[in-house]
Motif scaffolding. Structure first.
Motif, PDB file in Angstrom:
ATOM      1  N   LYS A   1       0.790  -1.232   0.000  1.00 21.93           N
ATOM      2  CA  LYS A   1       0.000   0.000   0.000  1.00 21.93           C
ATOM      3  C   LYS A   1       0.822   1.282   0.000  1.00 21.93           C
ATOM      4  CE  LYS A   1      -3.781  -2.315   2.445  1.00 21.93           C
ATOM      5  NZ  LYS A   1      -4.660  -2.310   3.643  1.00 21.93           N
ATOM      6  N   GLU A   2       2.135   1.187  -0.240  1.00 19.43           N
ATOM      7  CA  GLU A   2       2.931   2.406  -0.318  1.00 19.43           C
ATOM      8  C   GLU A   2       3.029   2.873  -1.761  1.00 19.43           C
ATOM      9  OE1 GLU A   2       7.110   2.680   0.407  1.00 19.43           O
ATOM     10  OE2 GLU A   2       7.565   0.732  -0.478  1.00 19.43           O
ATOM     11  N   ASN A   3       3.483   4.110  -1.943  1.00 20.19           N
ATOM     12  CA  ASN A   3       3.787   4.608  -3.277  1.00 20.19           C
ATOM     13  C   ASN A   3       5.256   4.996  -3.296  1.00 20.19           C
ATOM     14  OD1 ASN A   3       3.853   5.674  -5.850  1.00 20.19           O
ATOM     15  ND2 ASN A   3       1.907   6.738  -5.637  1.00 20.19           N
ATOM     16  N   LEU A   4       6.067   4.146  -3.899  1.00 19.58           N
ATOM     17  CA  LEU A   4       7.500   4.366  -4.015  1.00 19.58           C
ATOM     18  C   LEU A   4       7.796   5.073  -5.334  1.00 19.58           C
ATOM     19  CD1 LEU A   4      10.455   3.712  -2.994  1.00 19.58           C
ATOM     20  CD2 LEU A   4      10.323   1.713  -4.494  1.00 19.58           C
ATOM     21  N   VAL A   5       8.582   6.135  -5.265  1.00 18.47           N
ATOM     22  CA  VAL A   5       8.978   6.864  -6.467  1.00 18.47           C
ATOM     23  C   VAL A   5      10.464   6.617  -6.730  1.00 18.47           C
ATOM     24  CG1 VAL A   5       9.322   9.146  -7.486  1.00 18.47           C
ATOM     25  CG2 VAL A   5       7.197   8.626  -6.289  1.00 18.47           C
ATOM     26  N   ILE A   6      10.783   6.273  -7.979  1.00 17.77           N
ATOM     27  CA  ILE A   6      12.160   5.995  -8.378  1.00 17.77           C
ATOM     28  C   ILE A   6      12.675   7.129  -9.257  1.00 17.77           C
ATOM     29  CG2 ILE A   6      13.713   4.398  -9.550  1.00 17.77           C
ATOM     30  CD1 ILE A   6      11.689   2.179  -9.034  1.00 17.77           C
ATOM     31  N   PHE A   7      13.772   7.749  -8.825  1.00 10.33           N
ATOM     32  CA  PHE A   7      14.435   8.792  -9.593  1.00 10.33           C
ATOM     33  C   PHE A   7      15.746   8.274 -10.162  1.00 10.33           C
ATOM     34  CE2 PHE A   7      12.007  11.412  -6.535  1.00 10.33           C
ATOM     35  CZ  PHE A   7      11.411  12.320  -7.385  1.00 10.33           C
ATOM     36  N   GLY A   8      16.249   8.990 -11.153  1.00 12.37           N
ATOM     37  CA  GLY A   8      17.552   8.677 -11.725  1.00 12.37           C
ATOM     38  C   GLY A   8      17.647   9.246 -13.120  1.00 12.37           C
ATOM     39  N   LYS A   9      18.871   9.497 -13.583  1.00 11.21           N
ATOM     40  CA  LYS A   9      19.062   9.985 -14.938  1.00 11.21           C
ATOM     41  C   LYS A   9      18.609   8.934 -15.948  1.00 11.21           C
ATOM     42  CE  LYS A   9      22.932  12.017 -15.928  1.00 11.21           C
ATOM     43  NZ  LYS A   9      24.394  12.240 -16.066  1.00 11.21           N
ATOM     44  N   SER A  10      18.359   9.360 -17.159  1.00 11.58           N
ATOM     45  CA  SER A  10      17.998   8.427 -18.226  1.00 11.58           C
ATOM     46  C   SER A  10      19.098   7.393 -18.406  1.00 11.58           C
ATOM     47  CB  SER A  10      17.780   9.181 -19.538  1.00 11.58           C
ATOM     48  OG  SER A  10      16.712  10.087 -19.410  1.00 11.58           O
TER      49      SER A  10
END
Length: 247
Positions: free
Chosen positions: A31-40
């Protein structure tokens, strides 16, 4: 945090001599919302594809709902994937099908539901994203924001337990970005969905993120709240988020 729903241990993936994921370990919680960042090109999409076995990792272990994904095949793998949905960057609608036909497709071909239930789910999904009036429109008749909403309706129509979002607000103006992000957040809470979102959009991330990670050179270099990520003293992260423009 809730129960661990996806468990990733020491995951590595290379293409020829290029290391995309390098010994990545990560737990994703119910039930969490994990956001993944990173360069292309830093392995964000590759990570999602490995999770659902669209790509085979070179080493490491992935468990979803306690099942080792690498050991699943045939019907067992299909049954696992039925519990997961994707919202692609382009919404990925079939141009030759109406909105209704796009939404029906998986319910007919994969889930093989009876017509009455399919009709009910189509109306429910369209009402959930506020687009019941678009039921018989063609994708070419939809604005960018409408296409995203229909893509979201198609993602939830199978009533998944996990949704992977790949750049869900790319190409949208700030107002529509906020609307789509708030809708993602609303549906995630209402339907108790675990969400994993790849995005570069800070507006979107601020609305939906419970937790965030940052991938660099195949490794997770940050894991924690979005607020702490954006306040990081790391020069690379400060440059990536370009605080002078954001704040």
């Amino acid at each position: 945090m809730g129960n661990v729903i996806i468990e990733i241990k020491n995951l590595s993936k290379s293409f020829d001599d290029f290391i995309v994921l390098d010994n990545v370990s990560l737990n994703i919680y119910e039930k969490e919302n994990l956001v993944i960042f990173g360069k292309s090109g830093t392995g964000k999409s590759v990570l999602l594809k490995c999770i659902v076995k669209l790509l085979t990792p070179d080493k490491g272990e992935i468990k979803i709902f306690g099942e080792n994904v690498s050991e699943l095949k045939g019907k067992k793998l299909t049954n696992l994937r039925k519990r997961i949905s994707f919202l692609f960057q382009s919404a990925a609608l079939y141009d030759a099908m109406s909105v209704k036909e796009n939404l029906e497709f998986a319910l007919k071909k994969v889930f093989k539901l009876p017509k009455k239930e399919i009709d009910e789910r189509v109306d429910w999904a369209l009402n959930s994203v506020g687009l019941i009036e678009a039921k018989y429109k063609m994708p070419s008749e939809l604005s960018g924001g409408m296409r995203k909403r229909i893509g979201l309706a198609r993602a939830i129509i199978t009533k998944p337990e996990i949704i992977f979002y790949d750049e869900p607000t790319t190409g949208l103006d700030p107002i529509t970005t906020k609307e789509i992000s708030m809708l993602i957040n609303k549906l995630q809470k209402e339907l108790n969905i675990t969400s994993v979102t790849i995005t570069h959009d800070i507006i979107c991330a601020k609305i939906i993120a419970n937790r965030s990670i940052f991938l660099k050179d195949g490794k997770i270099i940050f894991e924690g709240t979005l607020d702490n990520l954006m306040k990081s003293n790391d020069p690379f992260l400060q440059n990536f988020f370009n605080f002078d423009i954001i704040n």
